[in-house]
Write a protein that holds these residues in place. Structure first.
Motif, PDB file in Angstrom:
ATOM      1  N   GLN A 143     -10.526  33.748  44.237  1.00 18.94           N
ATOM      2  CA  GLN A 143      -9.937  34.616  44.535  1.00 18.94           C
ATOM      3  C   GLN A 143     -10.009  35.191  45.919  1.00 18.94           C
ATOM      4  O   GLN A 143      -9.240  35.737  46.767  1.00 18.94           O
ATOM      5  CB  GLN A 143      -9.760  35.867  43.509  1.00 18.94           C
ATOM      6  N   ALA A 144     -11.497  34.985  46.544  1.00 13.59           N
ATOM      7  CA  ALA A 144     -11.688  35.487  47.645  1.00 13.59           C
ATOM      8  C   ALA A 144     -11.385  34.447  48.767  1.00 13.59           C
ATOM      9  O   ALA A 144     -11.671  34.634  49.993  1.00 13.59           O
ATOM     10  CB  ALA A 144     -13.142  35.830  47.858  1.00 13.59           C
ATOM     11  N   ARG A 145     -10.743  33.168  48.463  1.00 11.90           N
ATOM     12  CA  ARG A 145     -10.726  32.067  49.336  1.00 11.90           C
ATOM     13  C   ARG A 145      -9.424  32.181  49.826  1.00 11.90           C
ATOM     14  O   ARG A 145      -8.576  31.088  50.287  1.00 11.90           O
ATOM     15  CB  ARG A 145     -10.862  30.811  48.628  1.00 11.90           C
ATOM     16  N   ILE A 146      -8.446  33.402  50.151  1.00 14.07           N
ATOM     17  CA  ILE A 146      -7.532  33.177  51.138  1.00 14.07           C
ATOM     18  C   ILE A 146      -7.791  32.992  52.370  1.00 14.07           C
ATOM     19  O   ILE A 146      -8.475  33.725  53.071  1.00 14.07           O
ATOM     20  CB  ILE A 146      -6.488  34.514  50.834  1.00 14.07           C
ATOM     21  N   HIS A 147      -7.293  31.884  53.169  1.00 18.19           N
ATOM     22  CA  HIS A 147      -7.663  31.175  54.356  1.00 18.19           C
ATOM     23  C   HIS A 147      -7.260  32.354  55.247  1.00 18.19           C
ATOM     24  O   HIS A 147      -6.245  32.962  55.463  1.00 18.19           O
ATOM     25  CB  HIS A 147      -6.972  30.127  54.438  1.00 18.19           C
ATOM     26  N   THR A 154      -4.233  29.951  38.837  1.00 17.71           N
ATOM     27  CA  THR A 154      -4.540  28.383  38.558  1.00 17.71           C
ATOM     28  C   THR A 154      -3.595  27.632  39.243  1.00 17.71           C
ATOM     29  O   THR A 154      -3.951  26.640  39.825  1.00 17.71           O
ATOM     30  CB  THR A 154      -4.370  28.375  36.850  1.00 17.71           C
ATOM     31  N   LEU A 155      -2.223  28.055  39.270  1.00 21.05           N
ATOM     32  CA  LEU A 155      -1.381  27.449  39.899  1.00 21.05           C
ATOM     33  C   LEU A 155      -1.196  27.514  41.503  1.00 21.05           C
ATOM     34  O   LEU A 155      -0.964  26.817  42.159  1.00 21.05           O
ATOM     35  CB  LEU A 155       0.130  27.548  39.320  1.00 21.05           C
ATOM     36  N   GLN A 156      -1.444  28.860  41.797  1.00 24.84           N
ATOM     37  CA  GLN A 156      -1.459  29.336  43.332  1.00 24.84           C
ATOM     38  C   GLN A 156      -2.355  28.243  44.252  1.00 24.84           C
ATOM     39  O   GLN A 156      -1.872  27.931  45.112  1.00 24.84           O
ATOM     40  CB  GLN A 156      -1.538  30.612  43.237  1.00 24.84           C
ATOM     41  N   PRO A 157      -3.688  28.202  43.785  1.00 24.02           N
ATOM     42  CA  PRO A 157      -4.230  27.404  44.656  1.00 24.02           C
ATOM     43  C   PRO A 157      -3.954  25.807  44.618  1.00 24.02           C
ATOM     44  O   PRO A 157      -4.153  25.254  45.667  1.00 24.02           O
ATOM     45  CB  PRO A 157      -5.807  27.276  43.748  1.00 24.02           C
ATOM     46  N   LEU A 200       3.132  39.425  50.794  1.00 21.36           N
ATOM     47  CA  LEU A 200       1.606  39.174  51.400  1.00 21.36           C
ATOM     48  C   LEU A 200       0.859  40.299  50.632  1.00 21.36           C
ATOM     49  O   LEU A 200      -0.151  39.910  50.040  1.00 21.36           O
ATOM     50  CB  LEU A 200       1.758  39.335  52.613  1.00 21.36           C
ATOM     51  N   SER A 201       1.258  41.719  50.355  1.00 19.35           N
ATOM     52  CA  SER A 201       0.660  42.533  49.581  1.00 19.35           C
ATOM     53  C   SER A 201       0.453  42.254  48.200  1.00 19.35           C
ATOM     54  O   SER A 201      -0.677  42.370  47.652  1.00 19.35           O
ATOM     55  CB  SER A 201       1.322  43.761  49.751  1.00 19.35           C
ATOM     56  N   GLU A 202       1.287  41.346  47.735  1.00 15.43           N
ATOM     57  CA  GLU A 202       1.092  41.170  46.114  1.00 15.43           C
ATOM     58  C   GLU A 202      -0.007  39.914  46.092  1.00 15.43           C
ATOM     59  O   GLU A 202      -0.601  39.892  45.029  1.00 15.43           O
ATOM     60  CB  GLU A 202       2.542  40.551  45.560  1.00 15.43           C
ATOM     61  N   LEU A 203       0.124  39.104  47.087  1.00 14.75           N
ATOM     62  CA  LEU A 203      -1.012  38.158  47.054  1.00 14.75           C
ATOM     63  C   LEU A 203      -2.375  38.502  46.930  1.00 14.75           C
ATOM     64  O   LEU A 203      -3.233  38.280  46.459  1.00 14.75           O
ATOM     65  CB  LEU A 203      -0.680  37.098  48.096  1.00 14.75           C
ATOM     66  N   PHE A 204      -2.439  39.455  48.027  1.00 15.72           N
ATOM     67  CA  PHE A 204      -3.952  40.281  48.066  1.00 15.72           C
ATOM     68  C   PHE A 204      -4.156  40.975  46.945  1.00 15.72           C
ATOM     69  O   PHE A 204      -5.466  41.211  46.407  1.00 15.72           O
ATOM     70  CB  PHE A 204      -3.922  40.952  49.307  1.00 15.72           C
ATOM     71  N   GLU A 223       2.082  34.174  37.031  1.00 18.37           N
ATOM     72  CA  GLU A 223       1.586  33.141  37.845  1.00 18.37           C
ATOM     73  C   GLU A 223       2.601  32.375  38.781  1.00 18.37           C
ATOM     74  O   GLU A 223       2.382  32.154  39.946  1.00 18.37           O
ATOM     75  CB  GLU A 223       0.734  32.159  37.035  1.00 18.37           C
ATOM     76  N   LEU A 224       3.546  32.208  37.996  1.00 21.10           N
ATOM     77  CA  LEU A 224       4.871  31.643  38.621  1.00 21.10           C
ATOM     78  C   LEU A 224       5.537  32.358  39.958  1.00 21.10           C
ATOM     79  O   LEU A 224       5.888  32.124  40.963  1.00 21.10           O
ATOM     80  CB  LEU A 224       5.909  31.095  38.011  1.00 21.10           C
ATOM     81  N   ASP A 225       5.557  33.552  39.451  1.00 24.71           N
ATOM     82  CA  ASP A 225       5.970  34.621  40.639  1.00 24.71           C
ATOM     83  C   ASP A 225       5.035  34.803  41.658  1.00 24.71           C
ATOM     84  O   ASP A 225       5.547  34.813  42.787  1.00 24.71           O
ATOM     85  CB  ASP A 225       6.103  36.194  39.902  1.00 24.71           C
ATOM     86  N   LEU A 226       3.715  34.752  41.626  1.00 25.04           N
ATOM     87  CA  LEU A 226       2.777  34.689  42.423  1.00 25.04           C
ATOM     88  C   LEU A 226       2.939  33.463  43.474  1.00 25.04           C
ATOM     89  O   LEU A 226       2.837  33.429  44.788  1.00 25.04           O
ATOM     90  CB  LEU A 226       1.407  34.571  42.128  1.00 25.04           C
ATOM     91  N   CYS A 227       3.303  32.444  42.943  1.00 23.88           N
ATOM     92  CA  CYS A 227       3.604  31.064  43.481  1.00 23.88           C
ATOM     93  C   CYS A 227       4.685  31.067  44.245  1.00 23.88           C
ATOM     94  O   CYS A 227       4.908  30.631  45.464  1.00 23.88           O
ATOM     95  CB  CYS A 227       3.540  29.845  42.613  1.00 23.88           C
ATOM     96  N   LYS A 228       5.622  31.834  44.017  1.00 28.55           N
ATOM     97  CA  LYS A 228       7.030  31.986  44.652  1.00 28.55           C
ATOM     98  C   LYS A 228       6.821  32.734  45.554  1.00 28.55           C
ATOM     99  O   LYS A 228       7.372  32.555  46.746  1.00 28.55           O
ATOM    100  CB  LYS A 228       8.118  32.274  43.694  1.00 28.55           C
ATOM    101  N   ARG A 229       6.143  34.104  45.797  1.00 31.63           N
ATOM    102  CA  ARG A 229       5.724  34.661  46.620  1.00 31.63           C
ATOM    103  C   ARG A 229       4.999  34.102  48.017  1.00 31.63           C
ATOM    104  O   ARG A 229       5.522  34.176  49.059  1.00 31.63           O
ATOM    105  CB  ARG A 229       4.957  35.918  46.280  1.00 31.63           C
ATOM    106  N   TYR A 230       3.972  33.207  47.572  1.00 26.67           N
ATOM    107  CA  TYR A 230       3.346  32.502  48.542  1.00 26.67           C
ATOM    108  C   TYR A 230       4.076  31.411  49.054  1.00 26.67           C
ATOM    109  O   TYR A 230       4.117  31.426  50.403  1.00 26.67           O
ATOM    110  CB  TYR A 230       2.106  31.735  47.660  1.00 26.67           C
TER     111      TYR A 230
END
Length: 364
Positions: A169-173, A260-263, A202-206, A222-229
């Protein structure tokens, strides 16, 4: 416009502390089966030792089996009934209560068996009862010690898994953050509404990167997070990024570890799309087949050897370890390259996520 991003989040349900109790749930069929089989093996050993002229004393085996199964099943039932109360006690007090229950149970059945099945004089009867109590005490303490060591080992595995999750979770580049902020800054003047949506994404990702309490979440989250990214990356890559979504209906509540999917989608962008001048397509697919749910992320194979980047391998290793710790052998992660397409496939057992981040019971 921004209202769609502000959804109420259900408060996590209060988790009962019995999930952290070192004695397993003896109400489960598997636990009862193991107790019965283990106790029968012990009876068999004692019957072989007891035999004088044959390999085994069958009369002794039958009577002892009857006695042992009575005590084992009734003790297990009593412990099962008060397990939630026991889980609120300290380990020492809970162990004392369990030992007391087993001793009283063995004493009651010993007195009954000696008076009905095999009457003996007073002193010999009490000597026999004392031997049974001593043997039951030693076996109970050994079994409880085994349960405690298993519990400690499981706790250690979960701590390691949580550490992996925290690292993931800490590996947001940092360059993703810088690129996103630059993109948002360029949009503020020409398209403030899209800039506002990008800030919320971006705030949701963080927020997801800081949320470490959930072990399992619904696939829809998890899919919603992927779509935001991907929405943020789409602003930067524009026509170089094409997205395809093929999500089968009915999988919204499928349990999946967070991030899981977002990375995997992030790796698809950085190792499959970004290095290519003409970009490419990222395809996300989810479908159910029998007792399993399959999730796939596809992207063009990198022109160079960037597909074997250390960060990519680390993300795959972390995800695989977390899946194995949570689901066991039914969970599988595979990656392959075919026809210039790189594919990562996840296989998860079909089960629903409940509101408290745990798998819903009876959902398999």
């Amino acid at each position: 416009m921004a209202a769609r991003h502000h959804r109420e989040r259900p408060a996590p349900a209060a988790a009962e502390s019995d999930a952290d109790f070192y004695v397993p749930d003896l109400c489960r069929v598997r636990a009862v089966f193991l107790l019965v089989v283990t106790s029968e093996l012990l009876v068999l050993v004692l019957s072989i030792v007891q035999a004088e002229s044959h390999w085994i004393d069958w009369n002794y085996f039958g009577l002892l089996s009857l006695f042992v199964q009575w005590t084992v099943l009734t003790s297990a039932a009593l412990i099962c009934l008060i397990r939630r109360w026991l889980s609120r006690l300290t380990v020492t007090r809970a162990t004392t209560v369990i030992v007391t229950i087993v001793m009283l149970d063995v004493l009651a059945f010993s007195l009954f068996a000696d008076s009905v099945l095999h009457p003996q004089p007073g002193l010999e009867a009490w000597q026999g009862v004392a031997k049974k109590l001593l043997l039951a005490l030693l076996i109970t303490l050994m079994v409880l010690r085994y349960f405690y060591l298993q519990f400690q080992w499981q706790q250690q595995r979960e701590s390691e898994m949580q550490a992996r999750l925290t690292a993931l979770q800490a590996r947001i580049h940092p360059h993703f953050l810088f690129n996103s902020m630059n993109t948002i800054a360029s949009l503020i003047v020409v398209n403030p509404e899209r800039a506002e949506d990008a800030v919320l994404d971006l705030s949701e990702l963080f927020r997801a990167s800081l949320r470490t309490g959930d072990r399992l979440i619904p696939l829809s989250a998890e899919l919603d997070l992927c779509k935001r990214y991907l929405a943020i990356e789409k602003l930067r890559l524009e026509d170089r990024l094409t997205l395809e979504w093929h999500i089968e209906d009915g999988l919204e509540q499928q349990a999946i570890p967070p991030l899981t999917l977002q990375p995997l989608v992030e790796n698809a962008i950085y190792h499959g799309i970004q290095p290519r001048p003409d970009g490419g397509t990222v395809k996300v697919e989810a479908y159910r087949k029998g007792p399993s749910v399959y999730l796939m992320v596809q992207n063009p194979r990198p022109a160079s050897d960037q597909g074997s980047h250390d960060g990519n391998r680390m993300a795959l290793a972390n995800i695989q370890s977390r899946l194995h710790a949570l689901f066991g052998e039914p969970a599988v992660l595979k990656h392959s390259q075919q026809n210039d397409i790189y594919t990562v496939t996840l296989r998860l057992p079909w089960q629903k996520a409940s509101g408290n981040g745990q798998p819903a019971t009876g959902s398999k």
